[in-house]
Design a protein around this motif. Structure first.
Motif, PDB file in Angstrom:
ATOM      1  N   CYS A  81       0.829  -1.189   0.000  1.00  0.00           N
ATOM      2  CA  CYS A  81       0.000   0.000   0.000  1.00  0.00           C
ATOM      3  C   CYS A  81       0.877   1.258   0.000  1.00  0.00           C
ATOM      4  CB  CYS A  81      -0.912  -0.019   1.207  1.00  0.00           C
ATOM      5  SG  CYS A  81      -2.064   1.360   1.215  1.00  0.00           S
ATOM      6  N   SER A  82       1.981   1.256   0.764  1.00  0.00           N
ATOM      7  CA  SER A  82       2.855   2.423   0.786  1.00  0.00           C
ATOM      8  C   SER A  82       3.596   2.577  -0.540  1.00  0.00           C
ATOM      9  CB  SER A  82       3.847   2.331   1.939  1.00  0.00           C
ATOM     10  OG  SER A  82       4.786   1.317   1.682  1.00  0.00           O
ATOM     11  N   LEU A  83       3.791   1.465  -1.247  1.00  0.00           N
ATOM     12  CA  LEU A  83       4.429   1.538  -2.555  1.00  0.00           C
ATOM     13  C   LEU A  83       3.520   2.236  -3.564  1.00  0.00           C
ATOM     14  CD1 LEU A  83       7.031   0.672  -3.931  1.00  0.00           C
ATOM     15  CD2 LEU A  83       5.881  -1.406  -4.640  1.00  0.00           C
ATOM     16  N   VAL A  84       2.231   1.972  -3.471  1.00  0.00           N
ATOM     17  CA  VAL A  84       1.265   2.634  -4.346  1.00  0.00           C
ATOM     18  C   VAL A  84       1.202   4.124  -4.017  1.00  0.00           C
ATOM     19  CG1 VAL A  84      -1.167   2.758  -4.990  1.00  0.00           C
ATOM     20  CG2 VAL A  84      -0.071   0.544  -4.697  1.00  0.00           C
ATOM     21  N   ALA A  85       1.224   4.461  -2.748  1.00  0.00           N
ATOM     22  CA  ALA A  85       1.211   5.873  -2.345  1.00  0.00           C
ATOM     23  C   ALA A  85       2.470   6.585  -2.817  1.00  0.00           C
ATOM     24  CB  ALA A  85       1.079   5.986  -0.832  1.00  0.00           C
ATOM     25  N   ALA A  86       3.604   5.908  -2.735  1.00  0.00           N
ATOM     26  CA  ALA A  86       4.846   6.504  -3.225  1.00  0.00           C
ATOM     27  C   ALA A  86       4.799   6.715  -4.729  1.00  0.00           C
ATOM     28  CB  ALA A  86       6.031   5.615  -2.847  1.00  0.00           C
ATOM     29  N   LEU A  87       4.265   5.763  -5.448  1.00  0.00           N
ATOM     30  CA  LEU A  87       4.159   5.884  -6.898  1.00  0.00           C
ATOM     31  C   LEU A  87       3.217   7.020  -7.295  1.00  0.00           C
ATOM     32  CD1 LEU A  87       5.200   4.571  -9.463  1.00  0.00           C
ATOM     33  CD2 LEU A  87       3.234   3.059  -9.406  1.00  0.00           C
ATOM     34  N   ILE A  88       2.116   7.165  -6.577  1.00  0.00           N
ATOM     35  CA  ILE A  88       1.181   8.265  -6.850  1.00  0.00           C
ATOM     36  C   ILE A  88       1.834   9.603  -6.519  1.00  0.00           C
ATOM     37  CG2 ILE A  88      -0.991   9.315  -6.094  1.00  0.00           C
ATOM     38  CD1 ILE A  88      -2.086   6.443  -5.841  1.00  0.00           C
ATOM     39  N   SER A  89       2.572   9.673  -5.432  1.00  0.00           N
ATOM     40  CA  SER A  89       3.262  10.914  -5.057  1.00  0.00           C
ATOM     41  C   SER A  89       4.313  11.289  -6.094  1.00  0.00           C
ATOM     42  CB  SER A  89       3.927  10.770  -3.694  1.00  0.00           C
ATOM     43  OG  SER A  89       2.972  10.508  -2.705  1.00  0.00           O
ATOM     44  N   LEU A  90       5.059  10.304  -6.573  1.00  0.00           N
ATOM     45  CA  LEU A  90       6.079  10.582  -7.587  1.00  0.00           C
ATOM     46  C   LEU A  90       5.455  11.045  -8.895  1.00  0.00           C
ATOM     47  CD1 LEU A  90       8.531   7.621  -6.951  1.00  0.00           C
ATOM     48  CD2 LEU A  90       8.937  10.031  -6.465  1.00  0.00           C
ATOM     49  N   SER A  91       4.362  10.433  -9.299  1.00  0.00           N
ATOM     50  CA  SER A  91       3.717  10.864 -10.539  1.00  0.00           C
ATOM     51  C   SER A  91       3.119  12.261 -10.388  1.00  0.00           C
ATOM     52  CB  SER A  91       2.656   9.862 -10.976  1.00  0.00           C
ATOM     53  OG  SER A  91       1.627   9.778 -10.022  1.00  0.00           O
ATOM     54  N   PHE A  92       2.580  12.572  -9.221  1.00  0.00           N
ATOM     55  CA  PHE A  92       2.066  13.915  -8.970  1.00  0.00           C
ATOM     56  C   PHE A  92       3.194  14.936  -9.005  1.00  0.00           C
ATOM     57  CE2 PHE A  92       0.828  17.348  -6.033  1.00  0.00           C
ATOM     58  CZ  PHE A  92      -0.296  17.804  -6.696  1.00  0.00           C
ATOM     59  N   GLY A  93       4.333  14.597  -8.400  1.00  0.00           N
ATOM     60  CA  GLY A  93       5.484  15.499  -8.426  1.00  0.00           C
ATOM     61  C   GLY A  93       5.985  15.750  -9.838  1.00  0.00           C
ATOM     62  N   GLY A  94       6.033  14.702 -10.653  1.00  0.00           N
ATOM     63  CA  GLY A  94       6.449  14.879 -12.040  1.00  0.00           C
ATOM     64  C   GLY A  94       5.483  15.754 -12.813  1.00  0.00           C
ATOM     65  N   ALA A  95       4.197  15.570 -12.578  1.00  0.00           N
ATOM     66  CA  ALA A  95       3.198  16.381 -13.271  1.00  0.00           C
ATOM     67  C   ALA A  95       3.283  17.845 -12.853  1.00  0.00           C
ATOM     68  CB  ALA A  95       1.800  15.833 -13.001  1.00  0.00           C
ATOM     69  N   VAL A  96       3.492  18.100 -11.577  1.00  0.00           N
ATOM     70  CA  VAL A  96       3.603  19.483 -11.100  1.00  0.00           C
ATOM     71  C   VAL A  96       4.862  20.138 -11.662  1.00  0.00           C
ATOM     72  CG1 VAL A  96       3.978  20.892  -9.033  1.00  0.00           C
ATOM     73  CG2 VAL A  96       2.206  19.156  -9.042  1.00  0.00           C
ATOM     74  N   GLY A  97       5.972  19.409 -11.683  1.00  0.00           N
ATOM     75  CA  GLY A  97       7.209  19.958 -12.232  1.00  0.00           C
ATOM     76  C   GLY A  97       7.090  20.286 -13.701  1.00  0.00           C
ATOM     77  N   LEU A  98       6.477  19.390 -14.469  1.00  0.00           N
ATOM     78  CA  LEU A  98       6.285  19.664 -15.891  1.00  0.00           C
ATOM     79  C   LEU A  98       5.287  20.797 -16.121  1.00  0.00           C
ATOM     80  CD1 LEU A  98       6.341  16.087 -17.419  1.00  0.00           C
ATOM     81  CD2 LEU A  98       8.079  17.870 -17.591  1.00  0.00           C
ATOM     82  N   MET A  99       4.322  20.952 -15.201  1.00  0.00           N
ATOM     83  CA  MET A  99       3.390  22.065 -15.313  1.00  0.00           C
ATOM     84  C   MET A  99       4.126  23.394 -15.173  1.00  0.00           C
ATOM     85  SD  MET A  99       0.365  23.342 -12.790  1.00  0.00           S
ATOM     86  CE  MET A  99       1.612  23.738 -11.593  1.00  0.00           C
ATOM     87  N   PHE A 100       5.039  23.489 -14.201  1.00  0.00           N
ATOM     88  CA  PHE A 100       5.812  24.715 -14.045  1.00  0.00           C
ATOM     89  C   PHE A 100       6.664  24.989 -15.281  1.00  0.00           C
ATOM     90  CE2 PHE A 100       5.182  24.328  -9.352  1.00  0.00           C
ATOM     91  CZ  PHE A 100       4.663  25.591  -9.152  1.00  0.00           C
ATOM     92  N   LEU A 101       7.260  23.944 -15.841  1.00  0.00           N
ATOM     93  CA  LEU A 101       8.056  24.114 -17.051  1.00  0.00           C
ATOM     94  C   LEU A 101       7.194  24.617 -18.207  1.00  0.00           C
ATOM     95  CD1 LEU A 101      10.712  23.759 -18.620  1.00  0.00           C
ATOM     96  CD2 LEU A 101      10.032  21.398 -19.028  1.00  0.00           C
ATOM     97  N   MET A 102       6.026  24.023 -18.377  1.00  0.00           N
ATOM     98  CA  MET A 102       5.135  24.453 -19.461  1.00  0.00           C
ATOM     99  C   MET A 102       4.605  25.870 -19.232  1.00  0.00           C
ATOM    100  SD  MET A 102       5.048  22.332 -21.794  1.00  0.00           S
ATOM    101  CE  MET A 102       6.293  21.081 -21.725  1.00  0.00           C
ATOM    102  N   LEU A 103       4.334  26.228 -17.985  1.00  0.00           N
ATOM    103  CA  LEU A 103       3.901  27.596 -17.697  1.00  0.00           C
ATOM    104  C   LEU A 103       4.994  28.603 -18.045  1.00  0.00           C
ATOM    105  CD1 LEU A 103       1.957  27.313 -14.326  1.00  0.00           C
ATOM    106  CD2 LEU A 103       1.030  27.859 -16.572  1.00  0.00           C
ATOM    107  N   GLY A 104       6.237  28.232 -17.779  1.00  0.00           N
ATOM    108  CA  GLY A 104       7.349  29.110 -18.134  1.00  0.00           C
ATOM    109  C   GLY A 104       7.518  29.277 -19.626  1.00  0.00           C
ATOM    110  N   CYS A 105       6.985  28.347 -20.398  1.00  0.00           N
ATOM    111  CA  CYS A 105       7.088  28.428 -21.855  1.00  0.00           C
ATOM    112  C   CYS A 105       5.851  29.024 -22.504  1.00  0.00           C
ATOM    113  CB  CYS A 105       7.314  27.034 -22.444  1.00  0.00           C
ATOM    114  SG  CYS A 105       8.860  26.271 -21.992  1.00  0.00           S
TER     115      CYS A 105
END
Length: 131
Positions: free
Chosen positions: A1-25
């Protein structure tokens, strides 16, 4: 269960980071896509460490040159990813606001990559090295 939570957190972090990059562009006041070149650094950053982990036996407790070189190369790639938007902003290719958004995205993406190696980097039964 904690592995699934970690995977969801990592995917959310990647999406937020790419959102900032796209906003800058893509925000109308910036409208320059030069910062997308940092995507190459996102792809290149884990490669030296992945190669070193394949080549190095972790049974030795002391540090070895291969792993240290991989960490050095990874550090150079990460520093370059932070330097490139600053160089673009100093050369007036992008605005400073876009540079700040890209640097924020870099921080989030590299924290996500580090989190991936911390979560999936252990040599347990469910390791990313099996893929």
């Amino acid at each position: 269960c904690s592995l699934v939570a970690a995977l969801i957190s990592l995917s959310f972090g990647g999406a937020v980071g790419l959102m900032f990059l796209m906003l800058g562009c893509a925000l109308p006041q910036y409208n320059q896509y030069w910062p997308l070149f940092v995507l190459f650094f996102y792809i290149l950053s884990p490669i030296p460490y992945c190669i070193a982990r394949r080549l190095v036996d972790d049974t030795d407790a002391t540090s070895n040159a291969c792993k240290e070189l991989a960490i050095f190369l990874t550090t150079g790639i990460v520093v370059s990813a932070f330097g490139l938007p600053i160089v673009f902003a100093r050369a007036a290719l992008i605005y400073w606001g876009a540079c700040a958004l890209v640097l924020t995205g870099n921080t989030v993406i590299f924290a996500t990559i580090l989190g991936f190696f911390l979560v999936f980097g252990s040599n347990d039964d469910f390791s990313w090295q099996q893929w």
